[in-house]
Design a protein around this motif. Structure first.
Motif, short mmCIF file in Angstrom:
data_model
loop_
_atom_site.label_atom_id
_atom_site.label_comp_id
_atom_site.label_asym_id
_atom_site.label_seq_id
_atom_site.Cartn_x
_atom_site.Cartn_y
_atom_site.Cartn_z
N ASP A 150 -2.87 34.12 -12.70
CA ASP A 150 -3.17 33.31 -11.52
C ASP A 150 -4.68 33.09 -11.42
N TRP A 151 -5.08 32.33 -10.39
CA TRP A 151 -6.48 31.97 -10.22
C TRP A 151 -7.37 33.19 -10.01
N PRO A 204 -15.86 18.58 -9.33
CA PRO A 204 -15.95 19.29 -8.05
C PRO A 204 -14.59 19.48 -7.39
N ARG A 205 -13.68 18.52 -7.52
CA ARG A 205 -12.37 18.68 -6.91
C ARG A 205 -11.60 19.83 -7.56
N GLU A 206 -11.73 19.99 -8.88
CA GLU A 206 -11.01 21.04 -9.57
C GLU A 206 -11.66 22.40 -9.36
N VAL A 207 -12.98 22.45 -9.40
CA VAL A 207 -13.68 23.74 -9.25
C VAL A 207 -13.53 24.27 -7.83
N ILE A 208 -13.86 23.44 -6.85
CA ILE A 208 -13.74 23.90 -5.45
C ILE A 208 -12.27 24.06 -5.09
N GLY A 209 -11.39 23.24 -5.69
CA GLY A 209 -9.96 23.40 -5.45
C GLY A 209 -9.46 24.75 -5.95
N ALA A 210 -9.97 25.21 -7.11
CA ALA A 210 -9.58 26.53 -7.62
C ALA A 210 -10.03 27.64 -6.66
N VAL A 211 -11.23 27.47 -6.07
CA VAL A 211 -11.72 28.44 -5.10
C VAL A 211 -10.81 28.47 -3.87
N LEU A 212 -10.41 27.30 -3.40
CA LEU A 212 -9.53 27.22 -2.23
C LEU A 212 -8.17 27.86 -2.53
N LYS A 213 -7.63 27.66 -3.73
CA LYS A 213 -6.37 28.29 -4.09
C LYS A 213 -6.53 29.81 -4.18
N TYR A 214 -7.65 30.27 -4.70
CA TYR A 214 -7.95 31.70 -4.78
C TYR A 214 -7.99 32.34 -3.39
N LEU A 215 -8.46 31.57 -2.41
CA LEU A 215 -8.55 32.06 -1.03
C LEU A 215 -7.28 31.81 -0.24
N GLY A 216 -6.24 31.31 -0.89
CA GLY A 216 -4.95 31.12 -0.22
C GLY A 216 -4.80 29.80 0.48
N SER A 217 -5.69 28.85 0.25
CA SER A 217 -5.60 27.54 0.87
C SER A 217 -5.07 26.52 -0.15
#
Length: 531
Positions: free
Chosen positions: A283-284, A302-315
């Motif tokens: 997982d992320w 930026p959409r993929e990198v910040i998106g991965a961070v958001l998925k890591y944080l449960g968003s």
């Protein structure tokens, strides 16, 4: 009686409009003959010839007194003949009535003439039918190279027949396609071979909103009436229905037709992980493991990198308000993004897989269309879709807005795309077209199976098991993971402010990480994705 001149009328002739008078007496010295002369059949002219006929017998020369008695009579006959000719010219109807109607041509001649005409018509028809361009319909498609199997071209031409003039062209990247269309619009000039002049082009779904706003595309007319549209699931119809600002809108129009899709995946080297006793990536959150610091390469989006961070944080990727939708707000997102920046050695869209291939990094994060082919060329590589879900990408067929150009250099394309575009869309969405994706010949999956299980590949066509270690099932994620995946939607104004705030507070890396996006963040964030 020698002293008299006998005059006799000429008998009527079918081709003579009037009768003439001629003297019947032989003249000794020089006989003047007034006669009718048959006109040429095609010219249909009236004519009177006055000619001198030499004597064939030796005669005595008449006396002066003998010539004087017949001369007035000849002159009177000549005057009368000229008068009759004048009447015929001035009153042709009356003259025809006097002479009589012309006889019809022989029946045999009419039949021969009709047969000749029929034969000439048949020969001309065969010559016209033999010309390949007489009924040909053009269709010019500019596509992303490798996004569909070459066999589609042959199969489509065979299905449509010889009358189609199919002209497929290919570009190396979606970025190249987008740039070519943008340059045409900026210069205001359209060349016959330019991408903007094509009937259909490939475009990534994450580029769709920006392309609509910029005026590069036009909607697909009458899409709801087509069979290919009915075959799509509701998820596709919602994602592709946009307004003229490029935003998802149920009251908008259909702007694209999908022909394949995939996900962002994580690839890792199994031999490196086994040698260092590292757990496999699932997982992320595994990207933040300390033992992988400096061992990761990732796409520069930026959409993929910040998106991965958001998925890591449960968003989710499409978070609209980080302050209210993420635990800890923007500060927490910034902290996690800074940590990921330290973990990743290279952010780059072109070279992240090269670094992975030569062993500089052990983990690569990117689009399955790039990662799967590269991983198949390597050994001891596993590819996974994160179990908490990932972003989805799609390759679409779209129609360039060539109709807005005032030019005569592209023929009828200025009036609209080829009438064969819907046949092409139907063809690409047939169930038979999904086989190359299910056999892993082409990375990705058919749009028909976005929400349905991908059918099994026939055993006779699947004798060799795939060498790649992956949780993808015939090109698509498992259904339990697919339900957590999402397409990238255009950013809202609030989300755009959050992205700008995050990037402005990040340390500028010396290699990659969004390149020079800080200068054009408002425009680039909404479309910079798969290149």
């Amino acid at each position: 009686m020698e002293g008299k001149l006998l005059l006799r009328p000429l008998l009527s002739h079918p081709r003579l409009p009037v009768a003439g008078l001629v003297p019947s007496r032989r003249l000794r010295a020089s006989r003047i003959l007034l006669s009718d002369r048959r006109p040429r059949p095609k010219a249909r002219q009236l004519g009177v010839s006055l000619r001198r006929r030499p004597s064939h017998q030796t005669e005595t020369t008449p006396s002066r007194g003998g010539r004087e008695w017949w001369a007035p009579t000849v002159v009177a006959g000549l005057v009368l003949h000229l008068a009759l000719c004048s009447v015929a010219f001035l009153f042709p109807t009356y003259a025809r009535a006097c002479v009589g109607a012309l006889p019809p041509p022989p029946a045999g001649a009419v039949e021969v003439e009709e047969e000749d005409d029929d034969e000439e018509w048949k020969v001309a028809l065969q010559q016209w039918k033999s010309k390949t361009y007489s009924l040909s319909v053009p269709l010019r498609v500019v596509a992303l190279r490798g996004s569909f199997p070459p066999a589609w071209i042959k199969d489509f031409v065979e299905a449509q027949g010889k009358r189609i003039k199919f002209s497929p062209e290919f570009r190396s990247s979606l970025d190249a396609l987008f740039s070519e269309m943008s340059q045409c619009l900026e210069k205001g000039q359209l060349q016959p071979k330019s991408t903007m002049a094509a009937d259909v082009v490939s475009i990534g779904d994450s580029w769709l909103g920006y392309a609509i706003r910029k005026g590069l595309l036009e909607p697909v007319k009458n899409a709801e009436e087509q069979d290919w549209f009915r075959s799509l699931s509701d998820r596709w119809k919602i994602h592709l229905c946009r307004n003229h600002n490029g935003d998802v809108d149920p009251n908008g129009s259909i702007w694209g037709v999908p022909y394949r899709w995939g996900t962002v995946v994580i690839a890792y080297k199994k031999n490196k992980f086994k040698r260092h006793n590292l757990k496999p990536i699932q997982d992320w959150e595994d990207l933040w493991r300390p033992e992988l610091a400096g061992k990761i390469s990732m796409v520069d989006s930026p959409r993929e990198v910040i998106g991965a961070v958001l998925k890591y944080l449960g968003s989710t990727y499409n978070t609209n308000d980080m302050e209210s939708e993420v635990n800890g707000g923007r500060e927490t997102v910034l902290e996690s993004l800074t940590q990921l920046q330290k973990q990743v050695q290279l952010f780059d869209n072109m070279n992240y897989l090269k670094s992975f291939g030569v062993g500089d990094v052990w983990v690569a994060v990117g689009w399955s269309s790039d990662v799967i082919p590269a991983a198949k060329r390597m050994s001891n590589v596993a590819v996974v879709v994160p179990k908490s879900g990932s972003s989805l990408w799609a390759d679409l067929w779209a129609i360039p807005s060539a109709t807005k150009f005032q030019t005569d250099r592209i023929g009828g394309r200025t009036r609209g795309p080829s009438p064969l575009i819907h046949q092409w869309f139907d063809f690409c969405l047939q169930s038979a077209r999904s086989l190359p994706f299910r056999q892993d010949v082409i990375p990705g999956a058919s749009p028909l199976f976005l929400e349905n299980p991908v059918p099994e590949v026939p055993q006779e066509r699947n004798k060799r098991k795939p060498k790649l270690d992956t949780n993808l099932v015939r090109g698509a994620p498992p259904l339990e993971i697919l339900g957590k995946c999402e397409f990238l939607e255009p950013l809202s104004e609030k989300a755009l402010d959050d992205y700008q705030w995050l990037i402005s507070r990040m340390q500028r890396p010396h290699r990659g990480l969004f390149g020079n996006l800080l200068q054009n963040i408002s425009s680039v964030l909404n479309f910079k994705s798969r290149a």
